[in-house]
Design a protein around this motif. Structure first.
Motif, PDB file in Angstrom:
ATOM      1  N   ALA A 201      -8.440  -2.710  -0.730  1.00 54.13           N
ATOM      2  CA  ALA A 201      -8.321  -2.539   0.862  1.00 54.13           C
ATOM      3  C   ALA A 201      -8.573  -0.926   1.332  1.00 54.13           C
ATOM      4  CB  ALA A 201      -6.853  -2.702   1.424  1.00 54.13           C
ATOM      5  N   GLY A 202      -8.650  -0.056  -0.002  1.00 53.40           N
ATOM      6  CA  GLY A 202      -8.799   1.379   0.518  1.00 53.40           C
ATOM      7  C   GLY A 202      -7.697   2.110  -0.086  1.00 53.40           C
ATOM      8  N   LYS A 203      -6.690   1.621  -0.381  1.00 55.43           N
ATOM      9  CA  LYS A 203      -5.505   2.496  -0.793  1.00 55.43           C
ATOM     10  C   LYS A 203      -5.671   3.722  -1.821  1.00 55.43           C
ATOM     11  CE  LYS A 203      -2.817  -0.871  -2.509  1.00 55.43           C
ATOM     12  NZ  LYS A 203      -3.892  -1.651  -2.449  1.00 55.43           N
TER      13      LYS A 203
ATOM     14  N   THR B 205       1.081   0.459  -2.267  1.00 55.63           N
ATOM     15  CA  THR B 205       1.785  -0.547  -3.072  1.00 55.63           C
ATOM     16  C   THR B 205       1.084  -1.862  -2.359  1.00 55.63           C
ATOM     17  OG1 THR B 205       3.527  -1.790  -4.024  1.00 55.63           O
ATOM     18  CG2 THR B 205       3.880  -0.750  -1.949  1.00 55.63           C
ATOM     19  N   HIS B 206       0.989  -3.082  -3.423  1.00 57.22           N
ATOM     20  CA  HIS B 206       0.864  -4.195  -2.833  1.00 57.22           C
ATOM     21  C   HIS B 206       2.275  -5.245  -2.996  1.00 57.22           C
ATOM     22  CE1 HIS B 206      -1.406  -4.581  -6.839  1.00 57.22           C
ATOM     23  NE2 HIS B 206      -0.358  -5.551  -6.765  1.00 57.22           N
ATOM     24  N   VAL B 207       3.224  -4.522  -3.512  1.00 52.77           N
ATOM     25  CA  VAL B 207       4.242  -5.392  -3.508  1.00 52.77           C
ATOM     26  C   VAL B 207       5.037  -5.194  -2.262  1.00 52.77           C
ATOM     27  CG1 VAL B 207       6.627  -5.693  -4.980  1.00 52.77           C
ATOM     28  CG2 VAL B 207       4.532  -4.553  -6.053  1.00 52.77           C
ATOM     29  N   LEU B 208       4.898  -6.060  -1.491  1.00 53.57           N
ATOM     30  CA  LEU B 208       5.214  -5.879   0.174  1.00 53.57           C
ATOM     31  C   LEU B 208       6.817  -6.277   0.279  1.00 53.57           C
ATOM     32  CD1 LEU B 208       2.451  -7.562   1.981  1.00 53.57           C
ATOM     33  CD2 LEU B 208       2.463  -5.130   1.102  1.00 53.57           C
ATOM     34  N   SER B 209       7.428  -6.754  -0.593  1.00 57.87           N
ATOM     35  CA  SER B 209       8.784  -7.165  -0.370  1.00 57.87           C
ATOM     36  C   SER B 209       9.574  -6.001  -0.738  1.00 57.87           C
ATOM     37  CB  SER B 209       9.433  -8.364  -1.479  1.00 57.87           C
ATOM     38  OG  SER B 209       9.071  -7.965  -2.755  1.00 57.87           O
TER      39      SER B 209
ATOM     40  N   ILE C  62      -0.014   0.400   2.817  1.00 61.35           N
ATOM     41  CA  ILE C  62      -0.216  -1.292   2.222  1.00 61.35           C
ATOM     42  C   ILE C  62      -1.378  -1.794   2.423  1.00 61.35           C
ATOM     43  CG2 ILE C  62       0.941  -3.239   2.843  1.00 61.35           C
ATOM     44  CD1 ILE C  62       3.037  -1.359   2.123  1.00 61.35           C
ATOM     45  N   GLY C  63      -1.576  -2.511   1.410  1.00 63.04           N
ATOM     46  CA  GLY C  63      -3.106  -3.278   1.123  1.00 63.04           C
ATOM     47  C   GLY C  63      -3.029  -4.059  -0.001  1.00 63.04           C
TER      48      GLY C  63
END
Length: 246
Positions: free
Chosen positions: A39-41, A190-194, A34-35
């Motif tokens: 962020a470094g993903k 992913t940055h789709v946190l939901s 997550i990020g």
């Protein structure tokens, strides 16, 4: 089946983007990397798939590293990139045949799996199509089919929801769940946190190349001090307020 990232320091230059990253993805587990953007993903993923060499640390699948046995390591791993990468001169059928050959799969078994996936993702009548004929979403579905016919031990999936319609997103998540139940270890950035909150078993929260926190949702909530916080609340709170497990 376990993917282990231990003390990873690395990036694209001598100045490291990643600073001492360590986490595991175990059999039957979906881990969300997550990020936010930057962020470094993707840098982490590029080290795992072998596009970048660590400056320090180690990455192993079942205790095998790329330098130990590159063929064995890569044979255990299937990768689905954020942006579809297809050969313009090959049809969909030829992409599948190339994947089967590259992984040394049993052709009959692989095609049985492929035909099922082609049906799920509504590509069954497009085997003779070239990439130029596909929309971005369709290209992404081709990548999904190519990745999942391998029945890999470890899947690495980078930002899979960009360009997919809601139906394809649902089908992908169903497929991921099926492979998880089969025993595969799955890392999904992913940055789709939901969506991550709903489907992932464990989370690695990256911020500016460091792990801010890792654990199950309940563990992250306990660490954050709020038993009803969403993953979005936790991530933004930890990255903006300076809270972390370090």
């Amino acid at each position: 089946m376990t993917l282990k990232v231990q003390g990873l320091v690395g990036g694209y230059s001598k100045i490291p983007v990643l600073k001492d990253i360590s986490f595991e993805v175990n059999s039957g587990q979906l881990v969300g990397l997550i990020g936010l953007n930057g962020a470094g993903k993707s840098t982490t993923i590029n080290h795992i798939i072998g596009l970048l060499e660590p400056q320090k640390g180690a990455i192993k699948i079942d205790d095998i590293g790329l330098k130990d046995d590159a063929k064995a390591y890569k044979g255990k791993l299937a990768y689905m990139p954020e942006m579809p990468v297809l050969y313009q001169e090959l049809t969909l059928k030829e992409h599948l045949e190339l994947t089967i050959m590259a992984y040394g799969l049993d052709s009959n078994k692989a095609w049985r799996i492929a035909n099922k996936l082609l049906g799920i993702f509504r590509l069954a009548n497009k085997l003779d199509w070239f990439p130029a004929n596909f929309s971005k979403g369709m290209r992404q579905k081709v990548m999904i089919v190519c990745a999942f016919i391998t029945r890999a031990d470890v899947y690495v999936i980078d930002e899979p929801f960009l360009g997919l319609d809601p139906l394809a997103t649902r089908d992908l998540l169903t497929l991921v769940d099926s492979e998880k139940k089969r025993g595969s270890a799955i890392l999904m950035s992913t940055h789709v946190l939901s969506t991550a909150q709903e489907y992932c078993d464990y989370f690695v929260l990256l911020h500016q190349g460091r792990i801010k926190a890792k654990g199950s949702l309940q563990e992250l909530r306990t660490l954050y001090g709020n038993d009803s916080a969403s993953l979005t609340d936790i991530y933004l709170g930890m990255t903006q307020d300076g809270k972390s497990n370090e």
